[in-house]
Design an enzyme around this catalytic site. Structure first.
Site, PDB file in Angstrom:
ATOM      1  N   CYS A  32       0.831  -1.215   0.000  1.00  0.00           N
ATOM      2  CA  CYS A  32       0.000   0.000   0.000  1.00  0.00           C
ATOM      3  C   CYS A  32       0.864   1.265   0.000  1.00  0.00           C
ATOM      4  O   CYS A  32       1.429   1.640   1.034  1.00  0.00           O
ATOM      5  CB  CYS A  32      -0.928  -0.041   1.218  1.00  0.00           C
ATOM      6  SG  CYS A  32      -1.849   1.480   1.502  1.00  0.00           S
ATOM      7  N   CYS A  35      -0.132   4.013   2.466  1.00  0.00           N
ATOM      8  CA  CYS A  35       0.210   3.620   3.844  1.00  0.00           C
ATOM      9  C   CYS A  35       1.629   4.081   4.178  1.00  0.00           C
ATOM     10  O   CYS A  35       1.886   4.593   5.269  1.00  0.00           O
ATOM     11  CB  CYS A  35       0.116   2.108   4.024  1.00  0.00           C
ATOM     12  SG  CYS A  35      -1.536   1.429   3.772  1.00  0.00           S
TER      13      CYS A  35
END
Length: 111
Positions: A32, A35
């Site tokens: 991700c 993230c």
């Protein structure tokens, strides 16, 4: 991603649900990108608001039971827990100022 304390299915109850103060949990995954962009912001928030709340992360891919229990469908998801219950959640990265405002609003709503 190693600057925040990592929780998992064996430590989630103790470190999040039974915590003495509110806990901001970031559900993340290695793949991700947002993230990883959020990590420095969450690290700063954790250091600056240490007296108010704890900031931790949990790898959603490695802890699917907790992710499913809290219906985490997209990453990053941030969830604020207080007295063992989620009181606020948001999906997606955001600037530090916006995140702090949302956290303050969520915490003030519970006082």
């Amino acid at each position: 991603m190693s600057d925040l304390q990592e929780v998992d299915e064996t430590t989630f109850d103790e470190l999040v649900l039974r915590a003495d103060k509110p806990v901001l949990v970031e559900f993340w995954a290695q793949w991700c990108g947002p993230c990883h962009q959020l990590l420095p912001i969450l690290t700063q928030v954790g250091a600056e608001r240490n007296d108010q709340l704890t900031v931790v992360k949990i790898n959603a891919d490695e802890n699917p039971v907790i992710s499913a229990n809290y219906r985490v469908m997209a990453l990053p998801t941030m969830m604020l827990f207080h007295h063992g219950r989620p009181i606020w959640a948001v999906v997606g990265a955001r600037p530090k100022a916006k995140l702090l405002k949302e956290l303050d609003d969520a915490l003030l709503a519970r006082v």
